[in-house]
Design a protein around this motif. Structure first.
Motif, PDB file in Angstrom:
ATOM      1  N   ASP A  30     -28.834 -10.651-107.853  1.00 56.52           N
ATOM      2  CA  ASP A  30     -27.760 -11.565-107.436  1.00 56.52           C
ATOM      3  C   ASP A  30     -28.074 -13.004-107.854  1.00 56.52           C
ATOM      4  O   ASP A  30     -29.217 -13.362-108.130  1.00 56.52           O
ATOM      5  CB  ASP A  30     -27.463 -11.430-105.937  1.00 56.52           C
ATOM      6  N   GLU A  31     -27.042 -13.803-107.886  1.00 53.58           N
ATOM      7  CA  GLU A  31     -27.150 -15.183-108.380  1.00 53.58           C
ATOM      8  C   GLU A  31     -28.152 -16.015-107.580  1.00 53.58           C
ATOM      9  O   GLU A  31     -28.883 -16.831-108.139  1.00 53.58           O
ATOM     10  CB  GLU A  31     -25.776 -15.870-108.360  1.00 53.58           C
ATOM     11  N   GLU A  32     -28.166 -15.818-106.288  1.00 52.47           N
ATOM     12  CA  GLU A  32     -29.073 -16.608-105.448  1.00 52.47           C
ATOM     13  C   GLU A  32     -30.532 -16.290-105.774  1.00 52.47           C
ATOM     14  O   GLU A  32     -31.383 -17.182-105.802  1.00 52.47           O
ATOM     15  CB  GLU A  32     -28.771 -16.366-103.967  1.00 52.47           C
ATOM     16  N   LEU A  33     -30.829 -15.037-106.035  1.00 55.85           N
ATOM     17  CA  LEU A  33     -32.186 -14.655-106.414  1.00 55.85           C
ATOM     18  C   LEU A  33     -32.549 -15.256-107.768  1.00 55.85           C
ATOM     19  O   LEU A  33     -33.666 -15.747-107.958  1.00 55.85           O
ATOM     20  CB  LEU A  33     -32.337 -13.129-106.449  1.00 55.85           C
ATOM     21  N   LEU A  34     -31.615 -15.240-108.692  1.00 58.93           N
ATOM     22  CA  LEU A  34     -31.860 -15.845-110.008  1.00 58.93           C
ATOM     23  C   LEU A  34     -32.133 -17.340-109.865  1.00 58.93           C
ATOM     24  O   LEU A  34     -33.036 -17.879-110.526  1.00 58.93           O
ATOM     25  CB  LEU A  34     -30.664 -15.603-110.935  1.00 58.93           C
ATOM     26  N   ARG A  35     -31.391 -18.007-108.983  1.00 57.93           N
ATOM     27  CA  ARG A  35     -31.635 -19.443-108.737  1.00 57.93           C
ATOM     28  C   ARG A  35     -33.012 -19.655-108.108  1.00 57.93           C
ATOM     29  O   ARG A  35     -33.708 -20.619-108.414  1.00 57.93           O
ATOM     30  CB  ARG A  35     -30.533 -20.034-107.845  1.00 57.93           C
ATOM     31  N   PHE A  36     -33.406 -18.739-107.217  1.00 58.59           N
ATOM     32  CA  PHE A  36     -34.708 -18.844-106.570  1.00 58.59           C
ATOM     33  C   PHE A  36     -35.832 -18.753-107.609  1.00 58.59           C
ATOM     34  O   PHE A  36     -36.751 -19.576-107.623  1.00 58.59           O
ATOM     35  CB  PHE A  36     -34.871 -17.751-105.502  1.00 58.59           C
ATOM     36  N   ILE A  37     -35.751 -17.779-108.494  1.00 58.26           N
ATOM     37  CA  ILE A  37     -36.773 -17.636-109.536  1.00 58.26           C
ATOM     38  C   ILE A  37     -36.732 -18.851-110.471  1.00 58.26           C
ATOM     39  O   ILE A  37     -37.779 -19.357-110.886  1.00 58.26           O
ATOM     40  CB  ILE A  37     -36.595 -16.315-110.305  1.00 58.26           C
ATOM     41  N   GLY A  38     -35.534 -19.355-110.746  1.00 50.08           N
ATOM     42  CA  GLY A  38     -35.402 -20.566-111.556  1.00 50.08           C
ATOM     43  C   GLY A  38     -36.068 -21.765-110.894  1.00 50.08           C
ATOM     44  O   GLY A  38     -36.718 -22.582-111.561  1.00 50.08           O
ATOM     45  N   LEU A  39     -35.916 -21.873-109.587  1.00 53.34           N
ATOM     46  CA  LEU A  39     -36.558 -22.962-108.841  1.00 53.34           C
ATOM     47  C   LEU A  39     -38.079 -22.855-108.942  1.00 53.34           C
ATOM     48  O   LEU A  39     -38.770 -23.862-109.130  1.00 53.34           O
ATOM     49  CB  LEU A  39     -36.119 -22.920-107.374  1.00 53.34           C
TER      50      LEU A  39
END
Length: 175
Positions: A68-77
């Protein structure tokens, strides 16, 4: 406490909070476990610390298909903050938070040989009564124990192995 655990803790808490809001803790758990396994590989560790690795490439390498998008943002962070090397610790802490929220105690039973299912069930029931929570058991075999078992349930370790008893007896006789 190690510095990596200190650094990983706020990320694990943030990941757990983000995944718990709408019941995605199980999918995040699997995704973080995958990312942690990949990040722990020595060949990947060298790549993750490379200055030319872009955030998007790091996310593509570590995220599971369909994340999901939120997980992708988390890994990006994590990539932006140069914290991808903490993924194994973050995943472990995430699992601890999840087990605590689900009121589950994870126990490891190490025996000299494989224990019968009835004996493992008896151990699980005893731990359930002791902790007042559900218990998940992981088993391991260590022939050096000679007989009996060692139960490790977080802060509680019960050494009922013959090796442990012999060591305690030897210590008592030495004094």
């Amino acid at each position: 406490m190690s510095q990596s655990l200190t650094l990983a803790r706020p990320y694990a808490r943030a990941a757990f909070a983000a995944s718990s809001n709408d019941g995605r803790a199980a999918s995040w758990s699997q995704a973080l476990a995958f990312a942690a396994q990949v990040a722990a590989d020595p060949r990947v560790q060298a790549l993750l610390s490379h200055p030319q690795l872009s955030k998007d490439d790091a996310v593509a390498l570590l995220a599971t298909d369909g994340a999901d998008e939120e997980l992708l943002r988390f890994i990006g962070l994590l990539a932006e903050n140069h914290r991808l090397v903490l993924l194994p610790e973050i995943a472990g802490l995430f699992e601890q938070l999840r087990a605590e929220a689900d009121r589950i105690v994870k126990a490891r039973v190490t025996a000299a040989s494989e224990l019968p299912a009835a004996e493992l069930e008896s151990i699980r029931e005893g731990l359930k009564r002791r902790f007042g929570r559900e218990v998940e058991i992981e088993t391991a075999i260590d022939p050096s124990l000679i007989g009996g078992a060692v139960i490790d349930a977080g802060d509680v370790v019960i050494d009922g192995s013959l090796k442990g008893k012999l060591e305690r007896l030897q210590g008592a006789l030495a004094h």
